[in-house]
Design a protein around this motif. Sequence first.
Motif, PDB file in Angstrom:
ATOM      1  N   LEU A   1      -1.161  16.226  -5.170  1.00 15.86           N
ATOM      2  CA  LEU A   1       0.073  16.003  -4.413  1.00 15.86           C
ATOM      3  C   LEU A   1      -0.040  16.529  -2.987  1.00 15.86           C
ATOM      4  O   LEU A   1       0.475  15.909  -2.055  1.00 15.86           O
ATOM      5  CB  LEU A   1       1.261  16.632  -5.141  1.00 15.86           C
ATOM      6  N   VAL A   2      -0.734  17.642  -2.802  1.00 11.58           N
ATOM      7  CA  VAL A   2      -0.943  18.171  -1.447  1.00 11.58           C
ATOM      8  C   VAL A   2      -1.834  17.226  -0.650  1.00 11.58           C
ATOM      9  O   VAL A   2      -1.567  16.935   0.521  1.00 11.58           O
ATOM     10  CB  VAL A   2      -1.529  19.598  -1.510  1.00 11.58           C
ATOM     11  N   VAL A   3      -2.904  16.724  -1.274  1.00 11.26           N
ATOM     12  CA  VAL A   3      -3.786  15.772  -0.594  1.00 11.26           C
ATOM     13  C   VAL A   3      -3.026  14.496  -0.265  1.00 11.26           C
ATOM     14  O   VAL A   3      -3.167  13.937   0.836  1.00 11.26           O
ATOM     15  CB  VAL A   3      -5.032  15.468  -1.461  1.00 11.26           C
ATOM     16  N   LEU A   4      -2.195  14.024  -1.177  1.00  3.48           N
ATOM     17  CA  LEU A   4      -1.402  12.824  -0.925  1.00  3.48           C
ATOM     18  C   LEU A   4      -0.418  13.034   0.224  1.00  3.48           C
ATOM     19  O   LEU A   4      -0.240  12.154   1.062  1.00  3.48           O
ATOM     20  CB  LEU A   4      -0.658  12.409  -2.196  1.00  3.48           C
ATOM     21  N   ALA A   5       0.191  14.208   0.290  1.00  4.55           N
ATOM     22  CA  ALA A   5       1.093  14.514   1.402  1.00  4.55           C
ATOM     23  C   ALA A   5       0.326  14.550   2.718  1.00  4.55           C
ATOM     24  O   ALA A   5       0.813  14.054   3.747  1.00  4.55           O
ATOM     25  CB  ALA A   5       1.804  15.842   1.161  1.00  4.55           C
TER      26      ALA A   5
ATOM     27  N   MET B   1      -4.423  21.771 -15.459  1.00  8.39           N
ATOM     28  CA  MET B   1      -3.900  20.439 -15.151  1.00  8.39           C
ATOM     29  C   MET B   1      -2.762  20.530 -14.134  1.00  8.39           C
ATOM     30  O   MET B   1      -2.651  19.683 -13.240  1.00  8.39           O
ATOM     31  CB  MET B   1      -3.424  19.736 -16.422  1.00  8.39           C
ATOM     32  N   MET B   2      -1.928  21.556 -14.234  1.00 14.74           N
ATOM     33  CA  MET B   2      -0.851  21.717 -13.270  1.00 14.74           C
ATOM     34  C   MET B   2      -1.418  21.995 -11.877  1.00 14.74           C
ATOM     35  O   MET B   2      -0.919  21.453 -10.881  1.00 14.74           O
ATOM     36  CB  MET B   2       0.096  22.842 -13.709  1.00 14.74           C
ATOM     37  N   VAL B   3      -2.470  22.791 -11.789  1.00 14.21           N
ATOM     38  CA  VAL B   3      -3.091  23.081 -10.498  1.00 14.21           C
ATOM     39  C   VAL B   3      -3.727  21.818  -9.919  1.00 14.21           C
ATOM     40  O   VAL B   3      -3.585  21.534  -8.721  1.00 14.21           O
ATOM     41  CB  VAL B   3      -4.133  24.214 -10.641  1.00 14.21           C
ATOM     42  N   PHE B   4      -4.410  21.035 -10.744  1.00 13.75           N
ATOM     43  CA  PHE B   4      -5.036  19.795 -10.257  1.00 13.75           C
ATOM     44  C   PHE B   4      -3.991  18.802  -9.747  1.00 13.75           C
ATOM     45  O   PHE B   4      -4.186  18.156  -8.720  1.00 13.75           O
ATOM     46  CB  PHE B   4      -5.892  19.142 -11.339  1.00 13.75           C
ATOM     47  N   HIS B   5      -2.879  18.668 -10.459  1.00 14.43           N
ATOM     48  CA  HIS B   5      -1.824  17.759 -10.009  1.00 14.43           C
ATOM     49  C   HIS B   5      -1.198  18.261  -8.710  1.00 14.43           C
ATOM     50  O   HIS B   5      -0.873  17.455  -7.831  1.00 14.43           O
ATOM     51  CB  HIS B   5      -0.745  17.579 -11.075  1.00 14.43           C
TER      52      HIS B   5
ATOM     53  N   LEU C   1       0.833  -1.205   0.000  1.00 16.69           N
ATOM     54  CA  LEU C   1       0.000   0.000   0.000  1.00 16.69           C
ATOM     55  C   LEU C   1       0.869   1.257   0.000  1.00 16.69           C
ATOM     56  O   LEU C   1       0.564   2.227  -0.687  1.00 16.69           O
ATOM     57  CB  LEU C   1      -0.932  -0.016   1.205  1.00 16.69           C
ATOM     58  N   GLY C   2       1.973   1.225   0.739  1.00 19.94           N
ATOM     59  CA  GLY C   2       2.907   2.341   0.720  1.00 19.94           C
ATOM     60  C   GLY C   2       3.582   2.501  -0.628  1.00 19.94           C
ATOM     61  O   GLY C   2       3.808   3.620  -1.089  1.00 19.94           O
ATOM     62  N   CYS C   3       3.874   1.386  -1.266  1.00 21.47           N
ATOM     63  CA  CYS C   3       4.485   1.441  -2.600  1.00 21.47           C
ATOM     64  C   CYS C   3       3.516   2.021  -3.627  1.00 21.47           C
ATOM     65  O   CYS C   3       3.919   2.789  -4.503  1.00 21.47           O
ATOM     66  CB  CYS C   3       4.947   0.056  -3.030  1.00 21.47           C
ATOM     67  N   VAL C   4       2.251   1.666  -3.513  1.00 19.54           N
ATOM     68  CA  VAL C   4       1.246   2.229  -4.420  1.00 19.54           C
ATOM     69  C   VAL C   4       1.106   3.729  -4.163  1.00 19.54           C
ATOM     70  O   VAL C   4       0.954   4.521  -5.094  1.00 19.54           O
ATOM     71  CB  VAL C   4      -0.106   1.492  -4.267  1.00 19.54           C
ATOM     72  N   GLY C   5       1.195   4.138  -2.904  1.00 16.26           N
ATOM     73  CA  GLY C   5       1.156   5.560  -2.581  1.00 16.26           C
ATOM     74  C   GLY C   5       2.336   6.313  -3.166  1.00 16.26           C
ATOM     75  O   GLY C   5       2.189   7.425  -3.679  1.00 16.26           O
ATOM     76  N   LEU C   6       3.525   5.727  -3.088  1.00 17.49           N
ATOM     77  CA  LEU C   6       4.692   6.358  -3.704  1.00 17.49           C
ATOM     78  C   LEU C   6       4.572   6.416  -5.221  1.00 17.49           C
ATOM     79  O   LEU C   6       4.957   7.398  -5.851  1.00 17.49           O
ATOM     80  CB  LEU C   6       5.965   5.614  -3.305  1.00 17.49           C
ATOM     81  N   LEU C   7       4.010   5.366  -5.816  1.00 14.07           N
ATOM     82  CA  LEU C   7       3.765   5.371  -7.261  1.00 14.07           C
ATOM     83  C   LEU C   7       2.794   6.486  -7.631  1.00 14.07           C
ATOM     84  O   LEU C   7       2.979   7.162  -8.645  1.00 14.07           O
ATOM     85  CB  LEU C   7       3.213   4.019  -7.706  1.00 14.07           C
ATOM     86  N   THR C   8       1.789   6.708  -6.798  1.00  8.95           N
ATOM     87  CA  THR C   8       0.842   7.788  -7.043  1.00  8.95           C
ATOM     88  C   THR C   8       1.539   9.139  -6.991  1.00  8.95           C
ATOM     89  O   THR C   8       1.264  10.022  -7.808  1.00  8.95           O
ATOM     90  CB  THR C   8      -0.302   7.728  -6.017  1.00  8.95           C
ATOM     91  N   GLY C   9       2.442   9.305  -6.044  1.00 10.02           N
ATOM     92  CA  GLY C   9       3.204  10.551  -5.968  1.00 10.02           C
ATOM     93  C   GLY C   9       4.080  10.767  -7.194  1.00 10.02           C
ATOM     94  O   GLY C   9       4.164  11.878  -7.717  1.00 10.02           O
ATOM     95  N   LEU C  10       4.725   9.709  -7.657  1.00  5.13           N
ATOM     96  CA  LEU C  10       5.541   9.816  -8.870  1.00  5.13           C
ATOM     97  C   LEU C  10       4.685  10.123 -10.092  1.00  5.13           C
ATOM     98  O   LEU C  10       5.086  10.909 -10.958  1.00  5.13           O
ATOM     99  CB  LEU C  10       6.342   8.534  -9.088  1.00  5.13           C
ATOM    100  N   LEU C  11       3.507   9.510 -10.158  1.00  2.00           N
ATOM    101  CA  LEU C  11       2.598   9.813 -11.267  1.00  2.00           C
ATOM    102  C   LEU C  11       2.163  11.277 -11.231  1.00  2.00           C
ATOM    103  O   LEU C  11       2.005  11.906 -12.276  1.00  2.00           O
ATOM    104  CB  LEU C  11       1.364   8.906 -11.213  1.00  2.00           C
ATOM    105  N   GLY C  12       1.987  11.818 -10.025  1.00  3.41           N
ATOM    106  CA  GLY C  12       1.636  13.229  -9.892  1.00  3.41           C
ATOM    107  C   GLY C  12       2.722  14.139 -10.439  1.00  3.41           C
ATOM    108  O   GLY C  12       2.442  15.126 -11.123  1.00  3.41           O
ATOM    109  N   LEU C  13       3.970  13.794 -10.138  1.00  2.98           N
ATOM    110  CA  LEU C  13       5.073  14.597 -10.658  1.00  2.98           C
ATOM    111  C   LEU C  13       5.198  14.482 -12.175  1.00  2.98           C
ATOM    112  O   LEU C  13       5.451  15.467 -12.866  1.00  2.98           O
ATOM    113  CB  LEU C  13       6.377  14.170  -9.987  1.00  2.98           C
ATOM    114  N   VAL C  14       4.991  13.276 -12.696  1.00  2.00           N
ATOM    115  CA  VAL C  14       5.051  13.075 -14.150  1.00  2.00           C
ATOM    116  C   VAL C  14       3.913  13.830 -14.844  1.00  2.00           C
ATOM    117  O   VAL C  14       4.112  14.471 -15.885  1.00  2.00           O
ATOM    118  CB  VAL C  14       5.006  11.565 -14.491  1.00  2.00           C
ATOM    119  N   GLY C  15       2.715  13.787 -14.271  1.00  2.00           N
ATOM    120  CA  GLY C  15       1.584  14.513 -14.846  1.00  2.00           C
ATOM    121  C   GLY C  15       1.785  16.012 -14.808  1.00  2.00           C
ATOM    122  O   GLY C  15       1.447  16.723 -15.754  1.00  2.00           O
ATOM    123  N   PHE C  16       2.354  16.508 -13.706  1.00  2.00           N
ATOM    124  CA  PHE C  16       2.657  17.939 -13.613  1.00  2.00           C
ATOM    125  C   PHE C  16       3.663  18.339 -14.681  1.00  2.00           C
ATOM    126  O   PHE C  16       3.503  19.352 -15.344  1.00  2.00           O
ATOM    127  CB  PHE C  16       3.190  18.264 -12.219  1.00  2.00           C
TER     128      PHE C  16
END
Length: 96
Positions: free
Chosen positions: A84-88, A76-80, A41-56
């Motif tokens: 990322l803030v919600v994920l943090a 799109m940059m604001v949404f990403h 679950l932590g790995c999926v969370g980190l993957l989500t964070g990386l996807l956020g950076l890639v999308g940004f």
Amino acid sequence: MTKPKYTFSLASLGILVLEIGLIVFCLYRAILSMGSSGLWLGCVGLLTGLLGLVGFRAAWMDRELLGKSLIFPYMMMVFHALVLVVLAAVYLLGLM
């Protein structure tokens, strides 16, 4: 006047939908497992964070490529950034 092609911003939109889906899935699994969700679950969370950076970055590249002040790449940059803030916040609360 030609219509701009939002190639990277559309990819960024797809990544945003995937991010939100992964966050919802992780929160659902964390609730079901009552805190013992494990490493995946932590790995999926980190993957989500990386996807956020890639999308940004994809939205940023579209803004640079078009060279105009268009609203869709900025949106799109604001949404990403919000995801990322919600994920943090979710990480700080210990839900993932």
